[in-house]
Motif scaffolding. Sequence first.
Motif, PDB file in Angstrom:
ATOM      1  N   GLN A  53      38.907  36.887  39.799  1.00 49.51           N
ATOM      2  CA  GLN A  53      39.835  36.416  38.758  1.00 49.51           C
ATOM      3  C   GLN A  53      39.334  36.814  37.373  1.00 49.51           C
ATOM      4  O   GLN A  53      40.107  37.211  36.501  1.00 49.51           O
ATOM      5  CB  GLN A  53      40.013  34.881  38.827  1.00 49.51           C
ATOM      6  N   TYR A  54      38.015  36.707  37.176  1.00 50.62           N
ATOM      7  CA  TYR A  54      37.441  37.083  35.879  1.00 50.62           C
ATOM      8  C   TYR A  54      37.569  38.591  35.666  1.00 50.62           C
ATOM      9  O   TYR A  54      37.793  39.034  34.546  1.00 50.62           O
ATOM     10  CB  TYR A  54      35.983  36.623  35.785  1.00 50.62           C
ATOM     11  N   VAL A  55      37.456  39.374  36.730  1.00 53.59           N
ATOM     12  CA  VAL A  55      37.640  40.828  36.624  1.00 53.59           C
ATOM     13  C   VAL A  55      39.048  41.111  36.108  1.00 53.59           C
ATOM     14  O   VAL A  55      39.241  41.903  35.178  1.00 53.59           O
ATOM     15  CB  VAL A  55      37.387  41.527  37.985  1.00 53.59           C
ATOM     16  N   TYR A  56      40.056  40.448  36.676  1.00 54.88           N
ATOM     17  CA  TYR A  56      41.435  40.662  36.235  1.00 54.88           C
ATOM     18  C   TYR A  56      41.649  40.156  34.797  1.00 54.88           C
ATOM     19  O   TYR A  56      42.407  40.754  34.032  1.00 54.88           O
ATOM     20  CB  TYR A  56      42.425  40.002  37.200  1.00 54.88           C
ATOM     21  N   THR A  57      40.981  39.078  34.433  1.00 57.03           N
ATOM     22  CA  THR A  57      41.061  38.593  33.049  1.00 57.03           C
ATOM     23  C   THR A  57      40.493  39.646  32.097  1.00 57.03           C
ATOM     24  O   THR A  57      41.072  39.915  31.035  1.00 57.03           O
ATOM     25  CB  THR A  57      40.270  37.263  32.892  1.00 57.03           C
TER      26      THR A  57
END
Length: 159
Positions: free
Chosen positions: A27-31
Amino acid sequence: MTEFVTDLGGYVVNARELADMLGCTPQYVYTLVKQGVLVKQGPAQFPLAENVQKYLKFLESKRASKALYWSEKALHEKALRQMAEIRLEKLDDELHDAAAVEAIKNDMVSFFRKRTMAIADEVAPKIVGMTNPGEICGILTDAVNAALDDMSNYEFREE
């Protein structure tokens, strides 16, 4: 046996693999992609070498901005301390100890008493034999006003 990749230039990984390598969540990668920190080539395809380099630059800029923040915070705190010191110096000039205030108050009350008692001595010879209340009132008013004017110009004299 584990195979090591020596040229990462064209190596592409998915979000989970990139997250594992960067030590974060998918999720942090996509953020980070939405913020423009990381790039993706297609649905769930991330160029590994480019993203690792971008992530390292991102971390470095975060660290630099945090250092800048603390530097600015230190300057701000220094300015606040200097302002407080200036206010304290001003207060020191305006404050007097209780003994000095009491001495001034006692001197002022004594001056007031002497000056008001002197009104009777000043006015008595002027109104002897007068019968017109208006004239007597005018003389008394002038004497009281003169005494008040003297009191308004009071200055403390240390002995």
